[in-house]
Design an enzyme around this catalytic site. Structure first.
Site, PDB file in Angstrom:
ATOM      1  N   HIS A  63       0.876  -1.487   0.361  1.00  0.00           N
ATOM      2  CA  HIS A  63      -0.290   0.199   0.414  1.00  0.00           C
ATOM      3  C   HIS A  63       0.871   0.882   0.400  1.00  0.00           C
ATOM      4  O   HIS A  63       1.433   2.057   0.521  1.00  0.00           O
ATOM      5  CB  HIS A  63      -0.997   0.464   1.314  1.00  0.00           C
ATOM      6  CG  HIS A  63      -1.944   0.590   1.631  1.00  0.00           C
ATOM      7  ND1 HIS A  63      -3.263   0.301   2.099  1.00  0.00           N
ATOM      8  CD2 HIS A  63      -2.023   1.816   0.623  1.00  0.00           C
ATOM      9  CE1 HIS A  63      -4.239   1.844   1.582  1.00  0.00           C
ATOM     10  NE2 HIS A  63      -3.435   2.417   0.957  1.00  0.00           N
ATOM     11  N   ASN A  97      -5.064   5.948  -7.359  1.00  0.00           N
ATOM     12  CA  ASN A  97      -5.285   7.006  -6.923  1.00  0.00           C
ATOM     13  C   ASN A  97      -4.516   8.408  -7.466  1.00  0.00           C
ATOM     14  O   ASN A  97      -4.374   9.029  -6.379  1.00  0.00           O
ATOM     15  CB  ASN A  97      -5.732   7.126  -5.210  1.00  0.00           C
ATOM     16  CG  ASN A  97      -5.423   7.296  -4.218  1.00  0.00           C
ATOM     17  OD1 ASN A  97      -4.282   6.511  -4.678  1.00  0.00           O
ATOM     18  ND2 ASN A  97      -5.217   8.223  -3.537  1.00  0.00           N
ATOM     19  N   ASP A 316       0.487   2.635   3.819  1.00  0.00           N
ATOM     20  CA  ASP A 316       0.008   3.966   3.244  1.00  0.00           C
ATOM     21  C   ASP A 316       0.206   4.968   3.162  1.00  0.00           C
ATOM     22  O   ASP A 316       0.538   5.523   3.822  1.00  0.00           O
ATOM     23  CB  ASP A 316      -1.112   3.959   4.480  1.00  0.00           C
ATOM     24  CG  ASP A 316      -2.573   4.753   4.054  1.00  0.00           C
ATOM     25  OD1 ASP A 316      -1.986   5.075   2.397  1.00  0.00           O
ATOM     26  OD2 ASP A 316      -3.571   5.101   4.285  1.00  0.00           O
TER      27      ASP A 316
END
Ligand code: DOR
Length: 447
Positions: A63, A97, A316
């Site tokens: 991630h 994204n 993340d």
């Protein structure tokens, strides 16, 4: 390609259950031999003295936000993968994204091309679940798979429409790809700014309740079980989610999960307090979705990581520009820069005696590989292990070295961390990717 001989380190390879003093020899970009004294027999090698260091498989991040294409002021593939190398990572899965979102073959191919040209480490793209990440229309999953994506996700946003999510999961079974969901029900979080709890009340900020995550985890587990798909839960942050995942796995559902270093170690108090309970602050560097939670959640997440209910630590890594963070709290972008601090921060659990070092390394290397079956993909056999024949991806660690976090010195363009000025115990001292040194510190001694 040079031969590298790493001498006399503590080799920890969780995939093989190996933990002992040995040499690691890399020839032609692949692991050639591992064992005591193996390096001595090699001629014409670049030699590294790893005495007192841990030698582990290169870390794998499920991630990472690399921001390219479209948000290169926050990060590029070049700077993000340089940050990965400094963090001990040799493989990063890049979230879609971006602008445009990775929802088509050309978009995915552009990332792979740029990674080839400027990447310091391996980049495995993740495709979007819905077109433009708008949550309305599914992406062409077969086309994305053929283009090289390893999973699907609309991360940053949840797929709110249950029927669409059901179909995404249903189609994904044809391509053996995990669908990775950012579990937060948008109708429950609305414009919440941080964890719904006493700190949010004290600061006068709207909260994002734990139940916003847990209802979606429950819903998506039910959908995955309905259609027999592989659901991956991104950045699990609550004790309630852990219980739901544990129960589903107990039933045999194909559910995998990740947790971030920050959700394991930092609470919602981070947003408001720095050392005392007198002076309030609104630290946008501690603003992240899902938000930092409470001590009981950290306990549950740590136990789940230790017991294997959670498969992987994922960063993340979410770099943002100062113009996204040095502004009013409710306008600030959520996310933390994490690649370069992930190991040091996670090592807190080891130094506190709550996780063993081999387990931590497992959850940062072969754990994520197995969770997504990455080593079954073309060219990735031997990912996450130091077995002879495996990819020559190695991380050298000093678990006891202390260092002070200086965001200005990050390779990442993102300086958005609440850890600036803090001391972490646990350092990445060198990273080898495909048999080449891509990061080294002065701790590395050539022989
Ligand atoms: O805080 C977050 N920031 N959470 C996410 O899921 C996305 C990330 C980002 O892209 O900035």
């Amino acid at each position: 390609m040079t031969t590298i001989a790493i001498h006399n380190g503590r080799v920890i390879d969780p995939a093989l259950g190996q933990d002992g003093i040995a040499d690691v020899v890399i020839v032609g970009g692949r692991i050639a031999r591992v064992g005591p004294g193996e390096g001595d027999a090699v001629i014409d090698a670049e030699r590294i003295d790893a005495t007192g260091l841990v030698v582990a498989p290169g870390f794998v991040d499920l991630h990472t936000h690399l921001r390219e294409p479209g948000q290169e002021h926050k990060e590029t593939i070049a700077t993000g993968t340089a940050a990965a190398a400094r963090g001990g990572y040799t493989t990063v899965c890049a979230m879609p994204n971006t602008t445009p979102a990775l929802d088509s073959r050309p978009a995915v191919e552009s990332v792979l091309r740029e990674a080839d040209a400027t990447g310091r480490v391996r980049v495995l793209p993740i495709g979007a679940i819905t077109m433009g990440r708008q949550g309305k229309e599914l992406t062409p999953q077969g086309e994305l798979r053929n283009a090289g994506v390893v999973a699907l996700s609309d991360d940053g946003d949840a797929v709110a429409d249950a029927s669409l999510m059901r179909h995404a999961l249903e189609y994904s079974t044809q391509f053996a790809m995990p669908v990775a969901q950012h579990c937060e029900d948008p109708s429950l979080v609305r414009d919440g700014q941080m964890h719904e709890g006493w700190v949010a009340t004290r600061l006068g900020l709207r909260g994002r309740p734990a139940s916003a995550e847990e209802t979606m985890v429950a819903r998506d587990i039910a959908l995955a079980e309905l259609v027999g798909a592989h659901l991956h839960i991104c950045h699990v942050s609550t004790a309630g989610s852990v219980a739901l995942i544990a129960a589903a796995r107990e039933r045999g559902a194909h559910i995998t999960a990740e947790v971030t270093p920050h959700h394991l170690t930092l609470t919602h108090e981070e947003v408001a307090f720095d050392g005392d309970y007198v002076h309030l602050r609104y630290d946008t560097n501690a603003k992240v979705n899902p938000p930092l939670r409470e001590e009981a959640d950290l306990e549950a997440l740590t136990a789940a990581l230790r017991d294997g209910v959670i498969d992987a630590i994922a960063t993340d890594h979410a770099p943002h520009a100062s113009t996204d963070k040095d502004i009013e709290f409710d306008l600030a972008s959520p996310g933390l820069t994490m690649l370069e601090t992930a190991f040091g921060l996670s090592m807190r659990l080891v130094h506190q005696g709550r996780l063993t070092l081999p387990t931590l390394i497992e959850r940062m290397s072969i754990g994520p590989v197995r969770a997504w079956g990455l080593d079954a993909l073309e060219g990735l056999q031997g990912l996450g292990t130091l077995a002879p024949g495996a990819l020559g991806d190695v991380t050298l660690l000093d678990p006891d070295a202390e260092w002070t976090v200086d965001p200005a010195a990050f390779a990442s363009k993102g300086k958005n961390t609440p850890l600036g000025g803090r001391t972490l115990k646990g350092m990445v001292v060198a990273t080898i990717y495909g048999g080449a040194l891509v990061h080294e510190t002065e701790r590395i001694v050539a022989l």
